[in-house]
Design a protein around this motif. Structure first.
Motif, PDB file in Angstrom:
ATOM      1  N   LEU A  18      -3.098 -34.977  -5.951  1.00  0.00           N
ATOM      2  CA  LEU A  18      -3.577 -33.677  -6.070  1.00  0.00           C
ATOM      3  C   LEU A  18      -4.908 -33.700  -5.849  1.00  0.00           C
ATOM      4  O   LEU A  18      -5.791 -32.599  -5.364  1.00  0.00           O
ATOM      5  CB  LEU A  18      -3.439 -33.131  -7.511  1.00  0.00           C
ATOM      6  CG  LEU A  18      -1.585 -32.754  -7.901  1.00  0.00           C
ATOM      7  CD1 LEU A  18      -1.537 -32.665  -9.209  1.00  0.00           C
ATOM      8  CD2 LEU A  18      -1.292 -31.730  -7.027  1.00  0.00           C
ATOM      9  N   THR A  78     -13.796 -34.029 -13.004  1.00  0.00           N
ATOM     10  CA  THR A  78     -13.004 -32.986 -12.393  1.00  0.00           C
ATOM     11  C   THR A  78     -13.267 -31.751 -13.258  1.00  0.00           C
ATOM     12  O   THR A  78     -13.305 -30.761 -12.353  1.00  0.00           O
ATOM     13  CB  THR A  78     -11.481 -33.339 -12.544  1.00  0.00           C
ATOM     14  OG1 THR A  78     -11.347 -34.736 -11.951  1.00  0.00           O
ATOM     15  CG2 THR A  78     -10.776 -32.458 -11.911  1.00  0.00           C
ATOM     16  N   MET A  85      -1.728 -37.417  -9.863  1.00  0.00           N
ATOM     17  CA  MET A  85      -2.882 -36.746 -10.073  1.00  0.00           C
ATOM     18  C   MET A  85      -3.753 -37.250  -9.014  1.00  0.00           C
ATOM     19  O   MET A  85      -4.584 -36.248  -8.548  1.00  0.00           O
ATOM     20  CB  MET A  85      -3.621 -37.285 -11.363  1.00  0.00           C
ATOM     21  CG  MET A  85      -2.899 -36.861 -12.596  1.00  0.00           C
ATOM     22  SD  MET A  85      -3.877 -37.458 -14.147  1.00  0.00           S
ATOM     23  CE  MET A  85      -5.320 -36.442 -13.955  1.00  0.00           C
ATOM     24  N   ALA A 104      -3.263 -30.927 -12.034  1.00  0.00           N
ATOM     25  CA  ALA A 104      -3.609 -32.274 -12.046  1.00  0.00           C
ATOM     26  C   ALA A 104      -3.999 -32.697 -13.502  1.00  0.00           C
ATOM     27  O   ALA A 104      -3.396 -33.661 -14.280  1.00  0.00           O
ATOM     28  CB  ALA A 104      -4.789 -32.831 -11.350  1.00  0.00           C
TER      29      ALA A 104
END
Length: 213
Positions: free
Chosen positions: A93, A21, A90, A118
């Protein structure tokens, strides 16, 4: 599955999800980190010193979103237990981010704060693995902790046995750091070969939401 194996599986999974991410956000959001706030703070100071407000704005968005996420997780700490609730939140999101990521104009105003939020939830809400306290997004601290505990156990152990770190206290921060490094490399490859690389951390978060207590 033994307790230690289960905890290590969760540690590796959430660390990979965070690292991928982070890399995706860095790629999409003008080289701004979603959760590495040391780097963002240095960049913000540099941007302000040079009067580059265009560069400072997205960094400020990331810092503000991360702060809000940590505050939210702290205020609603009891409501976010058990920890699987954090993983599901999370995941929501990240799913929302995937819906807007194809629109390049939304990457700074929408994608960046969603991903920072997140990862902030994870940083504040998930901080223990097999009894060892650490945050998977604080890479420097994990490397320092690994070096410190490795030294205290294998290089310069105390004469007081009670002060010698356990194997778990040595391994967990080391595994976390190595996993984050590998996850960052994997994130770079996913950006090249997958239309939406966030599908991988989303899958990891769903796995954690199902298997966590």
């Amino acid at each position: 599955m033994s307790f230690l194996v289960r905890e290590l599986t969760h540690l590796v999974s959430i660390t990979l999800a965070c690292a991928i991410t982070e890399v995706v956000c860095y790629h999409d959001a003008s080289h701004v980190y979603a959760a590495i706030m040391t780097g963002n703070t240095v960049e913000l100071g540099w941007a302000l010193a040079t009067g580059n407000l265009y560069r400072a704005l997205p960094i400020a968005i990331a810092l503000g979103s991360f702060f809000v996420g940590c505050t939210f997780a702290s205020v609603f700490q009891s409501q976010l237990r058990p920890v699987r609730r954090i993983y599901w939140l999370m995941a929501v999101l990240l799913a929302a981010t995937m819906m807007v990521r194809s629109n390049a104009s939304l990457r700074l105003p929408v994608e960046l704060p969603l991903l920072a939020l997140a990862l902030a939830l994870q940083a504040e809400g998930v901080s223990q693995f097999a009894g060892v306290t650490l945050q998977t997004v604080v890479v420097t601290n994990n490397l320092v902790k690994f070096a410190k505990t490795f030294t205290a156990r294998y290089i310069n152990p105390s004469k007081d046995i009670s002060k010698i770190p356990s194997r778990a206290e040595v391994l967990i921060p080391g595994i976390c750091w190595v996993t984050f490094c590998l996850g960052a490399a994997l994130g770079g490859l996913l950006i090249v070969y997958l239309p939406d690389p966030l599908i991988v951390p989303l899958g990891l978060l769903i796995f954690l939401g199902i298997t966590s207590n």
